[in-house]
Design a protein around this motif. Sequence first.
Motif, PDB file in Angstrom:
ATOM      1  N   UNK A 136       0.895  -1.075   0.059  1.00  0.00           N
ATOM      2  CA  UNK A 136      -0.041   0.154  -0.035  1.00  0.00           C
ATOM      3  C   UNK A 136       0.896   1.310  -0.015  1.00  0.00           C
ATOM      4  N   UNK A 137       1.767   1.287   1.005  1.00  0.00           N
ATOM      5  CA  UNK A 137       3.002   2.477   0.953  1.00  0.00           C
ATOM      6  C   UNK A 137       3.642   2.466  -0.280  1.00  0.00           C
ATOM      7  N   UNK A 138       3.961   1.587  -0.956  1.00  0.00           N
ATOM      8  CA  UNK A 138       4.605   1.514  -2.223  1.00  0.00           C
ATOM      9  C   UNK A 138       3.850   1.976  -3.511  1.00  0.00           C
ATOM     10  N   UNK A 139       2.531   1.480  -3.583  1.00  0.00           N
ATOM     11  CA  UNK A 139       1.715   2.183  -4.609  1.00  0.00           C
ATOM     12  C   UNK A 139       1.518   3.566  -4.514  1.00  0.00           C
ATOM     13  N   UNK A 140       1.159   3.906  -3.384  1.00  0.00           N
ATOM     14  CA  UNK A 140       0.939   5.525  -3.306  1.00  0.00           C
ATOM     15  C   UNK A 140       2.289   6.220  -3.137  1.00  0.00           C
ATOM     16  N   UNK A 141       3.284   5.852  -2.822  1.00  0.00           N
ATOM     17  CA  UNK A 141       4.602   6.626  -3.030  1.00  0.00           C
ATOM     18  C   UNK A 141       4.924   6.571  -4.684  1.00  0.00           C
ATOM     19  N   UNK A 142       4.727   5.506  -5.131  1.00  0.00           N
ATOM     20  CA  UNK A 142       5.383   5.350  -6.589  1.00  0.00           C
ATOM     21  C   UNK A 142       4.257   5.785  -7.725  1.00  0.00           C
ATOM     22  N   UNK A 143       3.117   6.461  -7.118  1.00  0.00           N
ATOM     23  CA  UNK A 143       2.046   6.844  -7.958  1.00  0.00           C
ATOM     24  C   UNK A 143       2.718   7.651  -9.194  1.00  0.00           C
ATOM     25  N   UNK A 144       3.503   8.607  -8.952  1.00  0.00           N
ATOM     26  CA  UNK A 144       3.969   9.605  -9.903  1.00  0.00           C
ATOM     27  C   UNK A 144       4.920   8.885 -10.901  1.00  0.00           C
ATOM     28  N   UNK A 145       5.704   7.869 -10.441  1.00  0.00           N
ATOM     29  CA  UNK A 145       6.461   6.739 -11.206  1.00  0.00           C
ATOM     30  C   UNK A 145       5.651   6.116 -12.279  1.00  0.00           C
ATOM     31  N   UNK A 146       4.407   5.449 -11.835  1.00  0.00           N
ATOM     32  CA  UNK A 146       3.547   4.761 -12.536  1.00  0.00           C
ATOM     33  C   UNK A 146       2.805   5.673 -13.579  1.00  0.00           C
ATOM     34  N   UNK A 147       2.548   6.874 -13.398  1.00  0.00           N
ATOM     35  CA  UNK A 147       1.986   7.851 -14.229  1.00  0.00           C
ATOM     36  C   UNK A 147       2.870   8.089 -15.478  1.00  0.00           C
ATOM     37  N   UNK A 148       4.219   8.549 -15.143  1.00  0.00           N
ATOM     38  CA  UNK A 148       5.322   8.634 -16.012  1.00  0.00           C
ATOM     39  C   UNK A 148       5.538   7.499 -17.243  1.00  0.00           C
ATOM     40  N   UNK A 149       5.402   6.299 -16.426  1.00  0.00           N
ATOM     41  CA  UNK A 149       5.628   4.894 -17.268  1.00  0.00           C
ATOM     42  C   UNK A 149       4.484   4.533 -18.159  1.00  0.00           C
ATOM     43  N   UNK A 150       3.198   5.098 -17.566  1.00  0.00           N
ATOM     44  CA  UNK A 150       1.993   4.665 -18.295  1.00  0.00           C
ATOM     45  C   UNK A 150       1.952   5.559 -19.741  1.00  0.00           C
ATOM     46  N   UNK A 151       2.296   7.039 -19.578  1.00  0.00           N
ATOM     47  CA  UNK A 151       2.518   8.022 -20.667  1.00  0.00           C
ATOM     48  C   UNK A 151       3.496   7.472 -21.666  1.00  0.00           C
ATOM     49  N   UNK A 152       4.736   7.064 -21.257  1.00  0.00           N
ATOM     50  CA  UNK A 152       5.743   6.591 -21.882  1.00  0.00           C
ATOM     51  C   UNK A 152       5.379   5.627 -22.583  1.00  0.00           C
ATOM     52  N   UNK A 153       4.911   4.263 -22.242  1.00  0.00           N
ATOM     53  CA  UNK A 153       4.461   3.098 -22.761  1.00  0.00           C
ATOM     54  C   UNK A 153       3.236   3.644 -23.923  1.00  0.00           C
ATOM     55  N   UNK A 154       2.387   4.312 -23.428  1.00  0.00           N
ATOM     56  CA  UNK A 154       1.244   4.552 -24.522  1.00  0.00           C
ATOM     57  C   UNK A 154       1.981   5.140 -25.714  1.00  0.00           C
ATOM     58  N   UNK A 155       2.821   6.065 -25.440  1.00  0.00           N
ATOM     59  CA  UNK A 155       3.423   6.809 -26.464  1.00  0.00           C
ATOM     60  C   UNK A 155       4.440   6.215 -27.393  1.00  0.00           C
ATOM     61  N   UNK A 156       4.773   5.115 -26.899  1.00  0.00           N
ATOM     62  CA  UNK A 156       5.889   4.325 -27.498  1.00  0.00           C
ATOM     63  C   UNK A 156       5.433   3.321 -28.401  1.00  0.00           C
ATOM     64  N   UNK A 157       4.208   2.616 -28.233  1.00  0.00           N
ATOM     65  CA  UNK A 157       3.733   1.541 -28.879  1.00  0.00           C
ATOM     66  C   UNK A 157       2.139   1.530 -28.735  1.00  0.00           C
ATOM     67  N   UNK A 158       1.517   0.756 -29.472  1.00  0.00           N
ATOM     68  CA  UNK A 158      -0.087   0.667 -29.404  1.00  0.00           C
ATOM     69  C   UNK A 158      -0.187  -0.545 -28.353  1.00  0.00           C
TER      70      UNK A 158
END
Length: 199
Positions: A16-38
Amino acid sequence: MYRDCLKRAFDILFSCFGLLTLLPVFLVMAVWIKADSKGGVFYRQVRVGLHGKQFRIFKFRSMRLGSDQGSQITIGERDSRITRSGLFIRKYKLDELPQLINVFLGDMSFVGPRPEVPKYVDLYTDAQRKVLDVRPGITDMASIKYSNENELLGKAEDPEAYYIQTIMPDKLSINLEYVKYHSFAGDIAIIFQTLFKIL
Protein backbone atom coordinates in the motif's frame (compact mmCIF):
# COMPACT_ATOMS: atom_id res chain seq x y z
CA MET A 1 1.11 -19.36 11.76
CA TYR A 2 2.51 -16.24 13.47
CA ARG A 3 5.24 -16.01 10.81
CA ASP A 4 2.66 -16.15 8.02
CA CYS A 5 0.48 -13.49 9.66
CA LEU A 6 3.50 -11.22 10.16
CA LYS A 7 4.54 -11.67 6.54
CA ARG A 8 1.03 -10.94 5.25
CA ALA A 9 0.74 -7.83 7.42
CA PHE A 10 4.10 -6.65 6.07
CA ASP A 11 2.95 -7.30 2.51
CA ILE A 12 -0.28 -5.33 2.92
CA LEU A 13 1.35 -2.38 4.69
CA PHE A 14 4.32 -1.94 2.38
CA SER A 15 2.52 -2.71 -0.87
CA CYS A 16 0.00 0.00 0.00
CA PHE A 17 2.83 2.38 0.92
CA GLY A 18 4.70 1.50 -2.27
CA LEU A 19 1.69 2.04 -4.52
CA LEU A 20 0.98 5.46 -3.01
CA THR A 21 4.62 6.55 -3.05
CA LEU A 22 5.29 5.34 -6.59
CA LEU A 23 2.10 6.76 -8.09
CA PRO A 24 4.02 9.56 -9.92
CA VAL A 25 6.40 6.94 -11.37
CA PHE A 26 3.42 4.84 -12.49
CA LEU A 27 1.93 7.85 -14.27
CA VAL A 28 5.18 8.67 -16.08
CA MET A 29 5.64 5.04 -17.11
CA ALA A 30 2.04 4.86 -18.35
CA VAL A 31 2.46 7.92 -20.57
CA TRP A 32 5.78 6.63 -21.97
CA ILE A 33 4.45 3.14 -22.72
CA LYS A 34 1.32 4.48 -24.44
CA ALA A 35 3.34 6.97 -26.51
CA ASP A 36 5.91 4.35 -27.50
CA SER A 37 3.64 1.66 -28.97
CA LYS A 38 0.03 0.58 -29.42
CA GLY A 39 -1.63 -1.30 -26.58
CA GLY A 40 -2.47 -1.01 -22.92
CA VAL A 41 -0.19 0.07 -20.12
CA PHE A 42 -0.34 -3.23 -18.24
CA TYR A 43 0.39 -6.77 -19.36
CA ARG A 44 -1.76 -9.34 -17.56
CA GLN A 45 -0.29 -12.83 -17.90
CA VAL A 46 -1.64 -15.98 -16.25
CA ARG A 47 0.73 -17.37 -13.64
CA VAL A 48 0.51 -20.24 -11.14
CA GLY A 49 0.42 -19.24 -7.50
CA LEU A 50 -0.11 -20.69 -4.04
CA HIS A 51 -1.32 -24.32 -4.11
CA GLY A 52 -1.48 -24.22 -7.90
CA LYS A 53 -4.15 -21.51 -8.07
CA GLN A 54 -3.86 -19.43 -11.23
CA PHE A 55 -3.97 -15.63 -11.22
CA ARG A 56 -3.15 -12.77 -13.57
CA ILE A 57 0.07 -10.96 -12.81
CA PHE A 58 0.39 -7.20 -13.30
CA LYS A 59 3.40 -5.96 -15.28
CA PHE A 60 4.12 -2.82 -17.25
CA ARG A 61 3.86 -3.81 -20.90
CA SER A 62 7.33 -4.00 -22.42
CA MET A 63 6.52 -5.89 -25.61
CA ARG A 64 4.38 -5.29 -28.68
CA LEU A 65 0.80 -6.51 -28.79
CA GLY A 66 0.43 -10.22 -29.49
CA SER A 67 4.05 -11.02 -28.62
CA ASP A 68 3.01 -13.70 -26.15
CA GLN A 69 1.35 -15.73 -28.91
CA GLY A 70 4.75 -17.18 -29.77
CA SER A 71 7.54 -18.06 -27.36
CA GLN A 72 7.10 -17.06 -23.72
CA ILE A 73 10.87 -16.76 -23.38
CA THR A 74 12.46 -13.35 -23.95
CA ILE A 75 16.06 -13.08 -25.10
CA GLY A 76 17.25 -9.64 -24.07
CA GLU A 77 18.13 -6.85 -26.47
CA ARG A 78 18.00 -9.02 -29.57
CA ASP A 79 14.33 -9.85 -28.98
CA SER A 80 12.57 -7.75 -31.62
CA ARG A 81 9.26 -7.97 -29.73
CA ILE A 82 10.50 -5.65 -26.97
CA THR A 83 9.63 -1.97 -27.36
CA ARG A 84 12.07 0.92 -26.87
CA SER A 85 10.54 1.78 -23.50
CA GLY A 86 10.47 -1.94 -22.73
CA LEU A 87 14.25 -2.25 -23.01
CA PHE A 88 14.69 0.40 -20.33
CA ILE A 89 12.02 -0.77 -17.92
CA ARG A 90 13.20 -4.37 -18.18
CA LYS A 91 16.83 -3.42 -17.55
CA TYR A 92 15.93 -1.73 -14.28
CA LYS A 93 13.12 -4.17 -13.40
CA LEU A 94 10.55 -1.37 -13.52
CA ASP A 95 8.12 -3.67 -15.32
CA GLU A 96 7.78 -5.57 -12.04
CA LEU A 97 6.52 -2.58 -10.00
CA PRO A 98 2.80 -3.14 -10.74
CA GLN A 99 3.09 -6.48 -8.96
CA LEU A 100 2.64 -4.44 -5.80
CA ILE A 101 -1.03 -4.69 -6.76
CA ASN A 102 -0.78 -8.50 -6.73
CA VAL A 103 0.93 -8.34 -3.33
CA PHE A 104 -1.81 -6.12 -1.93
CA LEU A 105 -4.50 -8.45 -3.30
CA GLY A 106 -2.79 -11.50 -1.79
CA ASP A 107 -1.85 -13.25 -5.03
CA MET A 108 1.82 -12.67 -4.26
CA SER A 109 4.23 -11.67 -1.51
CA PHE A 110 7.28 -9.45 -1.63
CA VAL A 111 9.51 -12.51 -1.30
CA GLY A 112 8.81 -16.00 -2.59
CA PRO A 113 9.48 -18.19 -5.62
CA ARG A 114 8.77 -16.28 -8.81
CA PRO A 115 5.42 -17.46 -10.26
CA GLU A 116 5.70 -19.39 -13.51
CA VAL A 117 3.32 -19.69 -16.45
CA PRO A 118 1.21 -22.89 -16.51
CA LYS A 119 3.16 -24.21 -19.52
CA TYR A 120 6.32 -24.62 -17.44
CA VAL A 121 4.64 -25.61 -14.18
CA ASP A 122 3.18 -28.57 -16.08
CA LEU A 123 6.78 -29.79 -16.49
CA TYR A 124 7.49 -29.83 -12.72
CA THR A 125 8.07 -33.12 -10.97
CA ASP A 126 6.04 -33.88 -7.84
CA ALA A 127 9.03 -32.85 -5.73
CA GLN A 128 9.44 -29.57 -7.61
CA ARG A 129 5.75 -28.70 -7.14
CA LYS A 130 6.56 -28.13 -3.46
CA VAL A 131 7.50 -24.57 -4.50
CA LEU A 132 3.75 -23.99 -4.80
CA ASP A 133 3.36 -24.55 -1.05
CA VAL A 134 4.26 -20.90 -0.41
CA ARG A 135 2.93 -17.68 -1.88
CA PRO A 136 4.96 -16.60 -4.94
CA GLY A 137 6.94 -13.38 -4.71
CA ILE A 138 8.27 -10.37 -6.57
CA THR A 139 11.79 -11.48 -5.76
CA ASP A 140 13.72 -14.50 -4.53
CA MET A 141 17.30 -15.78 -4.37
CA ALA A 142 16.94 -17.42 -7.77
CA SER A 143 16.01 -14.07 -9.32
CA ILE A 144 19.09 -12.50 -7.77
CA LYS A 145 21.33 -15.26 -9.09
CA TYR A 146 19.78 -15.06 -12.55
CA SER A 147 19.43 -11.29 -12.80
CA ASN A 148 21.16 -11.65 -16.19
CA GLU A 149 18.80 -14.39 -17.36
CA ASN A 150 17.83 -12.60 -20.58
CA GLU A 151 21.50 -12.28 -21.51
CA LEU A 152 22.08 -15.98 -20.90
CA LEU A 153 19.06 -16.89 -23.00
CA GLY A 154 20.21 -14.52 -25.71
CA LYS A 155 23.47 -16.44 -26.04
CA ALA A 156 21.79 -19.86 -26.16
CA GLU A 157 21.29 -21.64 -29.47
CA ASP A 158 17.83 -22.77 -28.32
CA PRO A 159 16.71 -20.34 -25.56
CA GLU A 160 13.60 -22.26 -24.53
CA ALA A 161 15.41 -25.60 -24.28
CA TYR A 162 18.21 -23.94 -22.29
CA TYR A 163 15.66 -22.44 -19.91
CA ILE A 164 13.79 -25.71 -19.38
CA GLN A 165 16.84 -27.94 -19.08
CA THR A 166 19.31 -25.67 -17.25
CA ILE A 167 17.91 -22.50 -15.70
CA MET A 168 14.50 -23.67 -14.51
CA PRO A 169 15.77 -26.76 -12.60
CA ASP A 170 18.43 -24.66 -10.84
CA LYS A 171 15.88 -21.99 -9.92
CA LEU A 172 13.55 -24.65 -8.55
CA SER A 173 16.37 -26.15 -6.50
CA ILE A 174 17.10 -22.74 -4.95
CA ASN A 175 13.43 -22.09 -4.28
CA LEU A 176 12.86 -25.49 -2.70
CA GLU A 177 15.53 -24.55 -0.16
CA TYR A 178 13.61 -21.33 0.48
CA VAL A 179 10.39 -23.28 1.05
CA LYS A 180 12.14 -25.39 3.69
CA TYR A 181 13.97 -22.69 5.59
CA HIS A 182 12.31 -19.31 4.90
CA SER A 183 11.87 -16.80 7.68
CA PHE A 184 10.71 -13.21 8.03
CA ALA A 185 14.25 -12.02 8.75
CA GLY A 186 15.48 -13.95 5.73
CA ASP A 187 12.85 -12.28 3.55
CA ILE A 188 14.02 -8.83 4.65
CA ALA A 189 17.60 -9.81 3.77
CA ILE A 190 16.48 -10.94 0.30
CA ILE A 191 14.67 -7.63 -0.28
CA PHE A 192 17.86 -5.68 0.52
CA GLN A 193 19.96 -8.00 -1.65
CA THR A 194 17.53 -7.42 -4.52
CA LEU A 195 17.69 -3.64 -4.14
CA PHE A 196 21.49 -3.78 -4.01
CA LYS A 197 21.58 -5.93 -7.15
CA ILE A 198 19.33 -3.54 -9.08
CA LEU A 199 21.24 -0.45 -7.99
